[in-house]
Design a protein around this motif. Structure first.
Motif, PDB file in Angstrom:
ATOM      1  N   ILE A 256       0.844  -1.200   0.000  1.00 58.51           N
ATOM      2  CA  ILE A 256       0.000   0.000   0.000  1.00 58.51           C
ATOM      3  C   ILE A 256       0.877   1.247   0.000  1.00 58.51           C
ATOM      4  O   ILE A 256       1.710   1.449   0.894  1.00 58.51           O
ATOM      5  CB  ILE A 256      -0.964  -0.009   1.216  1.00 58.51           C
ATOM      6  CG1 ILE A 256      -1.868  -1.249   1.152  1.00 58.51           C
ATOM      7  CG2 ILE A 256      -1.811   1.262   1.242  1.00 58.51           C
ATOM      8  CD1 ILE A 256      -2.673  -1.506   2.393  1.00 58.51           C
ATOM      9  N   LYS A 257       0.732   2.080  -1.023  1.00 62.37           N
ATOM     10  CA  LYS A 257       1.473   3.337  -1.163  1.00 62.37           C
ATOM     11  C   LYS A 257       0.482   4.497  -1.049  1.00 62.37           C
ATOM     12  O   LYS A 257      -0.732   4.290  -0.952  1.00 62.37           O
ATOM     13  CB  LYS A 257       2.183   3.406  -2.529  1.00 62.37           C
ATOM     14  CG  LYS A 257       2.934   2.151  -2.930  1.00 62.37           C
ATOM     15  CD  LYS A 257       4.149   1.912  -2.079  1.00 62.37           C
ATOM     16  CE  LYS A 257       4.909   0.669  -2.559  1.00 62.37           C
ATOM     17  NZ  LYS A 257       5.848   0.177  -1.547  1.00 62.37           N
ATOM     18  N   THR A 258       0.989   5.718  -1.089  1.00 63.35           N
ATOM     19  CA  THR A 258       0.090   6.884  -1.089  1.00 63.35           C
ATOM     20  C   THR A 258       0.427   7.814  -2.245  1.00 63.35           C
ATOM     21  O   THR A 258       1.599   8.012  -2.577  1.00 63.35           O
ATOM     22  CB  THR A 258       0.174   7.697   0.231  1.00 63.35           C
ATOM     23  OG1 THR A 258       1.537   8.041   0.460  1.00 63.35           O
ATOM     24  CG2 THR A 258      -0.354   6.902   1.415  1.00 63.35           C
ATOM     25  N   PRO A 263      -4.526   6.385  -0.267  1.00 63.24           N
ATOM     26  CA  PRO A 263      -3.903   5.060  -0.402  1.00 63.24           C
ATOM     27  C   PRO A 263      -4.166   4.442  -1.779  1.00 63.24           C
ATOM     28  O   PRO A 263      -5.267   4.534  -2.308  1.00 63.24           O
ATOM     29  CB  PRO A 263      -4.584   4.238   0.700  1.00 63.24           C
ATOM     30  CG  PRO A 263      -5.879   4.927   0.968  1.00 63.24           C
ATOM     31  CD  PRO A 263      -5.674   6.379   0.665  1.00 63.24           C
ATOM     32  N   VAL A 264      -3.119   3.824  -2.330  1.00 62.11           N
ATOM     33  CA  VAL A 264      -3.237   3.133  -3.625  1.00 62.11           C
ATOM     34  C   VAL A 264      -2.383   1.872  -3.575  1.00 62.11           C
ATOM     35  O   VAL A 264      -1.553   1.702  -2.688  1.00 62.11           O
ATOM     36  CB  VAL A 264      -2.770   4.010  -4.820  1.00 62.11           C
ATOM     37  CG1 VAL A 264      -3.592   5.269  -4.950  1.00 62.11           C
ATOM     38  CG2 VAL A 264      -1.286   4.354  -4.694  1.00 62.11           C
ATOM     39  N   LEU A 274      -7.447   2.857  -3.280  1.00 61.12           N
ATOM     40  CA  LEU A 274      -7.998   2.008  -2.222  1.00 61.12           C
ATOM     41  C   LEU A 274      -8.940   2.810  -1.334  1.00 61.12           C
ATOM     42  O   LEU A 274      -8.692   3.987  -1.062  1.00 61.12           O
ATOM     43  CB  LEU A 274      -6.874   1.419  -1.359  1.00 61.12           C
ATOM     44  CG  LEU A 274      -5.897   0.471  -2.064  1.00 61.12           C
ATOM     45  CD1 LEU A 274      -4.776   0.066  -1.118  1.00 61.12           C
ATOM     46  CD2 LEU A 274      -6.606  -0.767  -2.605  1.00 61.12           C
ATOM     47  N   VAL A 275     -10.020   2.180  -0.912  1.00 66.79           N
ATOM     48  CA  VAL A 275     -10.961   2.799   0.023  1.00 66.79           C
ATOM     49  C   VAL A 275     -11.119   1.846   1.205  1.00 66.79           C
ATOM     50  O   VAL A 275     -11.457   0.670   1.008  1.00 66.79           O
ATOM     51  CB  VAL A 275     -12.348   3.042  -0.637  1.00 66.79           C
ATOM     52  CG1 VAL A 275     -13.365   3.506   0.397  1.00 66.79           C
ATOM     53  CG2 VAL A 275     -12.232   4.076  -1.754  1.00 66.79           C
ATOM     54  N   ARG A 304     -12.510   2.158 -11.186  1.00 67.59           N
ATOM     55  CA  ARG A 304     -12.095   0.867 -10.639  1.00 67.59           C
ATOM     56  C   ARG A 304     -11.404   1.143  -9.308  1.00 67.59           C
ATOM     57  O   ARG A 304     -10.447   1.926  -9.250  1.00 67.59           O
ATOM     58  CB  ARG A 304     -11.138   0.195 -11.611  1.00 67.59           C
ATOM     59  CG  ARG A 304     -10.834  -1.242 -11.276  1.00 67.59           C
ATOM     60  CD  ARG A 304      -9.997  -1.880 -12.343  1.00 67.59           C
ATOM     61  NE  ARG A 304     -10.732  -2.119 -13.583  1.00 67.59           N
ATOM     62  CZ  ARG A 304     -10.346  -2.968 -14.523  1.00 67.59           C
ATOM     63  NH1 ARG A 304      -9.247  -3.667 -14.354  1.00 67.59           N
ATOM     64  NH2 ARG A 304     -11.049  -3.131 -15.615  1.00 67.59           N
ATOM     65  N   VAL A 305     -11.900   0.523  -8.238  1.00 71.10           N
ATOM     66  CA  VAL A 305     -11.433   0.844  -6.884  1.00 71.10           C
ATOM     67  C   VAL A 305     -11.287  -0.446  -6.097  1.00 71.10           C
ATOM     68  O   VAL A 305     -12.036  -1.415  -6.313  1.00 71.10           O
ATOM     69  CB  VAL A 305     -12.453   1.784  -6.169  1.00 71.10           C
ATOM     70  CG1 VAL A 305     -12.046   2.069  -4.737  1.00 71.10           C
ATOM     71  CG2 VAL A 305     -12.599   3.097  -6.926  1.00 71.10           C
ATOM     72  N   GLY A 306     -10.332  -0.463  -5.138  1.00 73.53           N
ATOM     73  CA  GLY A 306     -10.183  -1.591  -4.227  1.00 73.53           C
ATOM     74  C   GLY A 306     -10.790  -1.246  -2.869  1.00 73.53           C
ATOM     75  O   GLY A 306     -10.371  -0.279  -2.241  1.00 73.53           O
TER      76      GLY A 306
END
Length: 360
Positions: A256-258, A263-264, A274-275, A304-306
């Motif tokens: 996980i990066k930012t 967060p992505v 990311l959510v 498109r989201v995680g």
């Protein structure tokens, strides 16, 4: 029981009885669902007359072709899809099909064609509204969006053709040079998209300048029973409609990066936002430091989201229960369901959840 006492005749009898009851309940469910089904022809049969009246008003020659009238759909879904289909057909006549002289000059037959098609595919229903008209020109949309002050010229120029075509879903966006009683006042396509998303459906556009446009609507077969992926966040259980789920991921903290404090993670070379469902719904931490997190990759429209969760509980078809007037509307939650063990799970409204997370 079978593992512990696999040679016990009582256990074998019990297993056979359970399998038999399972088959009967499956058949019962199928029969009940079949009672709810109606052929979509009930909805589509009114379009030939509607197209004739509209084309006369617009001074155009338009034929309507219908395929798949026998395709069956839940009666509640037929009611929900009625208005979006009417609006798409109106748009095809008003914006898509050219006047006869313009069609002759382009080497086309004088009479335009609007085609309505319906078929089943992998437990979903696909509806298309196609016309052989002028198509949607991305350059015109880029110009309009700048004129309306919704984007700068640089932002509009940076859009791909596909993104530019999707601008028609912006609230209040219209390409009509003059308002007619057919096209309305530019408050249509955003409402169409919202209505379709409300029933866990999606809408896509395929267009070619000078050749025509196709709107494709993908819908679940029924609103009463929804195939879902059950996920755990703290002590809460959420159900995510499978029609929105692309895949599931296992993440370590290092993955996980930012980017801009958001967060992505990297998914096959692409950046995936990311959510955290825990943060979105203010679910308290239980103090454990997790070595692994899990994410559900969802798609709504072009986004498109995680969704980051604590764990997966598996797939399950759930019976939808409305939250009722006492609870009212909860942002990001569409309804609830009661699981086999009597516990309650909340069904996620994916488009509303993305709006809640600030992803539009």
């Amino acid at each position: 029981l079978e593992a512990q006492a696999h040679n016990d005749p009582l256990v074998e009898n019990l297993a056979e009885t359970v399998a038999h009851i399972s088959r009967i309940t499956d058949q019962l469910q199928e029969e009940v669902m079949r009672i709810r089904m109606l052929p979509i022809g009930n909805l589509l049969h009114k379009f030939p007359r509607m197209v004739r009246d509209m084309s006369q008003k617009a001074g155009k020659l338009v034929d309507v072709v219908i395929h798949g009238e026998d395709t069956e759909l839940d009666r509640s879904m037929i009611e929900e899809i009625n208005d979006p289909l009417i609006h798409l057909v109106r748009n095809a006549i008003d914006h898509g099909i050219e006047p006869p002289d313009e069609r002759r000059a382009a080497g086309k037959p004088e009479r335009g064609t609007v085609t309505l098609n319906a078929w089943h595919e992998q437990g979903r229903i696909i509806l298309t509204v196609s016309d052989d008209g002028r198509g949607i020109d991305p350059a015109v949309l880029r110009k309009k969006v700048v004129q309306k002050g919704l984007m700068t010229a640089e932002e509009a120029a940076a859009l791909t053709d596909e993104q530019a075509v999707d601008l028609i879903f912006l609230p209040g966006f219209s390409t009509a040079e003059k308002v007619t009683d057919i096209s309305g006042r530019g408050v249509g396509m955003d409402i169409v998209q919202t209505n379709i998303q409300r029933v866990n459906g999606t809408i896509h556009i395929e267009t070619a300048v000078g050749r025509g446009t196709t709107f494709q609507i993908v819908l679940p077969l029924t609103l009463a029973i929804v195939p879902t992926l059950l996920v755990k966040v703290g002590s809460a259980t959420f159900a995510i409609p499978l029609v929105m789920v692309l895949e599931t991921l296992r993440l370590s903290p290092a993955d996980i990066k930012t980017i801009r404090q958001k967060p992505v993670t990297l998914l096959r070379g692409s950046v995936l936002p990311l959510v955290y469902l825990r943060e979105l719904y203010h679910i308290p931490e239980n103090g454990q430091q997790r070595k692994r997190l899990f994410a559900v990759v969802i798609q709504s429209g072009k986004h498109r989201v995680g969704l980051v969760v604590d764990g997966f509980m598996g797939e399950e078809e759930v019976v939808v229960k409305s939250l009722g007037k006492l609870v009212g509307e909860i942002p990001g939650i569409s309804s609830a369901a009661i699981l086999g063990d009597g516990s309650i799970t909340l069904i996620v409204d994916v488009p509303a959840l993305l709006r809640l997370a600030g992803i539009h």
